[in-house]
Design a protein around this motif. Structure first.
Motif, PDB file in Angstrom:
ATOM      1  N   LEU A 252     -26.156 -18.773 -71.421  1.00 19.73           N
ATOM      2  CA  LEU A 252     -26.467 -20.167 -71.580  1.00 19.73           C
ATOM      3  C   LEU A 252     -27.157 -20.155 -72.958  1.00 19.73           C
ATOM      4  O   LEU A 252     -28.351 -19.234 -72.995  1.00 19.73           O
ATOM      5  CB  LEU A 252     -26.989 -20.826 -70.421  1.00 19.73           C
ATOM      6  CG  LEU A 252     -26.274 -20.962 -69.202  1.00 19.73           C
ATOM      7  CD1 LEU A 252     -26.751 -21.657 -68.117  1.00 19.73           C
ATOM      8  CD2 LEU A 252     -24.703 -21.643 -69.450  1.00 19.73           C
ATOM      9  N   PRO A 253     -27.296 -21.220 -73.825  1.00 25.40           N
ATOM     10  CA  PRO A 253     -28.195 -21.218 -74.870  1.00 25.40           C
ATOM     11  C   PRO A 253     -29.521 -21.410 -74.593  1.00 25.40           C
ATOM     12  O   PRO A 253     -30.574 -20.798 -75.563  1.00 25.40           O
ATOM     13  CB  PRO A 253     -27.646 -22.357 -75.543  1.00 25.40           C
ATOM     14  CG  PRO A 253     -27.023 -23.140 -74.529  1.00 25.40           C
ATOM     15  CD  PRO A 253     -26.526 -22.322 -73.552  1.00 25.40           C
ATOM     16  N   ASP A 254     -30.006 -22.021 -73.555  1.00 29.67           N
ATOM     17  CA  ASP A 254     -31.722 -22.231 -73.385  1.00 29.67           C
ATOM     18  C   ASP A 254     -32.224 -21.088 -72.342  1.00 29.67           C
ATOM     19  O   ASP A 254     -33.504 -20.686 -72.374  1.00 29.67           O
ATOM     20  CB  ASP A 254     -32.049 -23.466 -73.020  1.00 29.67           C
ATOM     21  CG  ASP A 254     -31.015 -24.078 -72.021  1.00 29.67           C
ATOM     22  OD1 ASP A 254     -29.878 -23.438 -71.670  1.00 29.67           O
ATOM     23  OD2 ASP A 254     -31.248 -25.196 -71.343  1.00 29.67           O
ATOM     24  N   ARG A 255     -31.377 -20.751 -71.279  1.00 32.40           N
ATOM     25  CA  ARG A 255     -31.729 -19.898 -70.263  1.00 32.40           C
ATOM     26  C   ARG A 255     -30.689 -18.913 -69.705  1.00 32.40           C
ATOM     27  O   ARG A 255     -29.574 -19.662 -69.903  1.00 32.40           O
ATOM     28  CB  ARG A 255     -32.654 -20.725 -69.026  1.00 32.40           C
ATOM     29  CG  ARG A 255     -33.817 -21.580 -69.426  1.00 32.40           C
ATOM     30  CD  ARG A 255     -34.282 -22.284 -68.182  1.00 32.40           C
ATOM     31  NE  ARG A 255     -34.917 -21.403 -67.270  1.00 32.40           N
ATOM     32  CZ  ARG A 255     -35.539 -21.841 -66.108  1.00 32.40           C
ATOM     33  NH1 ARG A 255     -35.652 -23.389 -65.898  1.00 32.40           N
ATOM     34  NH2 ARG A 255     -36.082 -21.337 -65.422  1.00 32.40           N
ATOM     35  N   THR A 256     -30.916 -17.951 -68.934  1.00 32.06           N
ATOM     36  CA  THR A 256     -29.654 -17.280 -68.508  1.00 32.06           C
ATOM     37  C   THR A 256     -29.211 -18.008 -67.196  1.00 32.06           C
ATOM     38  O   THR A 256     -30.002 -18.635 -66.334  1.00 32.06           O
ATOM     39  CB  THR A 256     -30.063 -15.807 -68.045  1.00 32.06           C
ATOM     40  OG1 THR A 256     -31.014 -15.943 -67.142  1.00 32.06           O
ATOM     41  CG2 THR A 256     -30.836 -15.209 -69.444  1.00 32.06           C
TER      42      THR A 256
ATOM     43  N   GLN B 211     -29.167 -29.067 -68.529  1.00 32.99           N
ATOM     44  CA  GLN B 211     -28.188 -30.081 -68.383  1.00 32.99           C
ATOM     45  C   GLN B 211     -27.754 -29.750 -66.710  1.00 32.99           C
ATOM     46  O   GLN B 211     -27.482 -30.578 -65.960  1.00 32.99           O
ATOM     47  CB  GLN B 211     -26.951 -30.095 -69.049  1.00 32.99           C
ATOM     48  CG  GLN B 211     -26.051 -31.169 -68.916  1.00 32.99           C
ATOM     49  CD  GLN B 211     -24.920 -31.162 -69.892  1.00 32.99           C
ATOM     50  OE1 GLN B 211     -24.534 -30.087 -70.546  1.00 32.99           O
ATOM     51  NE2 GLN B 211     -24.174 -32.422 -70.033  1.00 32.99           N
ATOM     52  N   ALA B 212     -27.754 -28.265 -66.517  1.00 32.55           N
ATOM     53  CA  ALA B 212     -27.207 -28.090 -65.222  1.00 32.55           C
ATOM     54  C   ALA B 212     -28.217 -28.327 -64.155  1.00 32.55           C
ATOM     55  O   ALA B 212     -27.751 -28.892 -63.063  1.00 32.55           O
ATOM     56  CB  ALA B 212     -26.805 -26.468 -65.233  1.00 32.55           C
TER      57      ALA B 212
ATOM     58  N   ARG C 289     -30.301 -30.815 -64.286  1.00 27.26           N
ATOM     59  CA  ARG C 289     -30.495 -32.149 -64.372  1.00 27.26           C
ATOM     60  C   ARG C 289     -29.284 -32.691 -63.428  1.00 27.26           C
ATOM     61  O   ARG C 289     -29.375 -33.634 -62.472  1.00 27.26           O
ATOM     62  CB  ARG C 289     -30.419 -32.976 -65.747  1.00 27.26           C
ATOM     63  CG  ARG C 289     -31.575 -32.839 -66.443  1.00 27.26           C
ATOM     64  CD  ARG C 289     -31.514 -34.026 -67.562  1.00 27.26           C
ATOM     65  NE  ARG C 289     -30.429 -33.722 -68.468  1.00 27.26           N
ATOM     66  CZ  ARG C 289     -30.432 -32.678 -69.399  1.00 27.26           C
ATOM     67  NH1 ARG C 289     -31.525 -32.200 -69.672  1.00 27.26           N
ATOM     68  NH2 ARG C 289     -29.429 -32.662 -70.287  1.00 27.26           N
ATOM     69  N   GLN C 290     -28.005 -32.128 -63.392  1.00 18.95           N
ATOM     70  CA  GLN C 290     -26.989 -32.539 -62.760  1.00 18.95           C
ATOM     71  C   GLN C 290     -27.004 -32.216 -61.136  1.00 18.95           C
ATOM     72  O   GLN C 290     -26.705 -33.111 -60.167  1.00 18.95           O
ATOM     73  CB  GLN C 290     -25.606 -32.194 -63.149  1.00 18.95           C
ATOM     74  CG  GLN C 290     -25.417 -32.591 -64.719  1.00 18.95           C
ATOM     75  CD  GLN C 290     -23.718 -32.458 -65.011  1.00 18.95           C
ATOM     76  OE1 GLN C 290     -23.004 -32.641 -63.888  1.00 18.95           O
ATOM     77  NE2 GLN C 290     -23.465 -32.357 -66.190  1.00 18.95           N
ATOM     78  N   LEU C 291     -27.641 -31.008 -61.081  1.00 14.50           N
ATOM     79  CA  LEU C 291     -27.744 -30.552 -59.704  1.00 14.50           C
ATOM     80  C   LEU C 291     -28.612 -31.508 -58.912  1.00 14.50           C
ATOM     81  O   LEU C 291     -28.654 -31.675 -57.873  1.00 14.50           O
ATOM     82  CB  LEU C 291     -28.303 -29.048 -59.692  1.00 14.50           C
ATOM     83  CG  LEU C 291     -27.117 -28.057 -59.864  1.00 14.50           C
ATOM     84  CD1 LEU C 291     -27.872 -26.796 -60.299  1.00 14.50           C
ATOM     85  CD2 LEU C 291     -26.174 -27.873 -58.600  1.00 14.50           C
ATOM     86  N   GLU C 292     -29.745 -31.976 -59.870  1.00 14.94           N
ATOM     87  CA  GLU C 292     -30.757 -33.010 -58.947  1.00 14.94           C
ATOM     88  C   GLU C 292     -30.153 -34.351 -58.684  1.00 14.94           C
ATOM     89  O   GLU C 292     -30.552 -34.897 -57.903  1.00 14.94           O
ATOM     90  CB  GLU C 292     -31.927 -33.075 -59.978  1.00 14.94           C
ATOM     91  CG  GLU C 292     -32.686 -31.703 -60.012  1.00 14.94           C
ATOM     92  CD  GLU C 292     -33.807 -31.545 -58.828  1.00 14.94           C
ATOM     93  OE1 GLU C 292     -33.946 -32.375 -57.982  1.00 14.94           O
ATOM     94  OE2 GLU C 292     -34.641 -30.950 -58.990  1.00 14.94           O
ATOM     95  N   ALA C 293     -29.309 -34.788 -59.902  1.00 15.58           N
ATOM     96  CA  ALA C 293     -28.700 -36.138 -59.871  1.00 15.58           C
ATOM     97  C   ALA C 293     -27.523 -36.016 -58.948  1.00 15.58           C
ATOM     98  O   ALA C 293     -27.339 -37.389 -58.276  1.00 15.58           O
ATOM     99  CB  ALA C 293     -28.414 -36.559 -61.381  1.00 15.58           C
ATOM    100  N   LEU C 294     -26.756 -35.366 -58.954  1.00 17.82           N
ATOM    101  CA  LEU C 294     -25.424 -35.419 -58.191  1.00 17.82           C
ATOM    102  C   LEU C 294     -25.749 -35.566 -56.545  1.00 17.82           C
ATOM    103  O   LEU C 294     -26.883 -35.041 -56.216  1.00 17.82           O
ATOM    104  CB  LEU C 294     -24.544 -34.366 -58.471  1.00 17.82           C
ATOM    105  CG  LEU C 294     -23.971 -34.394 -59.923  1.00 17.82           C
ATOM    106  CD1 LEU C 294     -22.974 -33.033 -59.946  1.00 17.82           C
ATOM    107  CD2 LEU C 294     -23.023 -35.570 -59.948  1.00 17.82           C
TER     108      LEU C 294
END
Length: 227
Positions: free
Chosen positions: A58-62, A38-39, A41-46
């Motif tokens: 974080l649950p999926d990656r550090t 999600q982080a 995605r938001q960095l790419e989208a914002l």
């Protein structure tokens, strides 16, 4: 306005950190993320957050893996790690990955505020462009090393403390109480009192200048200067 993305796996903590950020003048939260995907995605989208407050666990990656992936993708947002990870190897890896600051949980609002204000000071210095003299380079790295402000003793003003701090940080060398007073408009006695406070709390460094006779002159410099 400095735009901030808050990344934390705990939604409650993310909301608290976002509220802290919004309390600091000049900063605005533009998004929250609760995992690495999600982080990114938001960095790419914002349009482009200026700063990311990045949790490590974080649950999926550090968080550090996210920072490395950001750089691989050419995402240039600055990063302050905000995490409970306090082992030296993680701190060192964060530094090598390009994190500007590292704030260990748990922390009070003052701790985050100090990091954000130091970051804003860094941005103001860098926005000037051009070539940097050594004194300006020292101020840039000094801003990165800023520490949280401790509670002030009774009878001391945060505004006056900031005046003295700025005088020390902008000086090219150690200042006496009289020189500090002239730069800030304070009385010599008041300048001396605040210089002693900053020295006691480790934010200013005291040196003694010996003359031909009499007592040595007390001179102070901001503690993050290169000795």
């Amino acid at each position: 306005m400095i735009e901030v993305l808050v990344v934390d796996d705990d939604t409650r903590v993310a909301r608290i950190n976002a509220a802290y950020v919004e309390k600091v003048p000049g900063f605005r939260v533009v998004g929250e993320a609760h995992d690495a995907a999600q982080a990114l995605r938001q960095l790419e989208a914002l349009p482009g957050p200026d700063l990311v407050l990045m949790d490590h666990y974080l649950p999926d990656r550090t968080g550090l893996e996210v920072v490395r992936e950001m750089r691989r993708r050419g995402l240039q947002a600055d990063v302050i790690m905000v995490t409970a990870a306090r082992d030296v190897s993680t701190v060192q890896a964060a530094m090598r990955s390009g994190a500007l600051q590292y704030l260990v949980k748990p922390f009070a609002f003052g701790g985050l505020r100090a990091k954000l204000e130091a970051y804003a000071e860094l941005r103001r210095t860098l926005d000037g462009g051009g070539e940097a003299e050594q004194a300006q380079v020292d101020r840039i790295f000094g801003a990165l090393s800023a520490v949280a402000e401790p509670e002030l003793p009774k009878g001391h003003s945060a505004t006056t403390t900031e005046l003295v701090r700025r005088a020390l940080m902008s000086a090219e060398g150690p200042l006496s109480a009289q020189e500090t007073a002239e730069r800030t408009g304070l009385s010599r006695q008041t300048a001396q009192r605040y210089l002693k406070l900053l020295e006691r709390t480790g934010r200013a460094r005291l040196t003694l200048k010996y003359g031909d006779a009499g007592r040595p002159e007390h001179r102070y410099e901001w503690a993050t200067r290169t000795p």
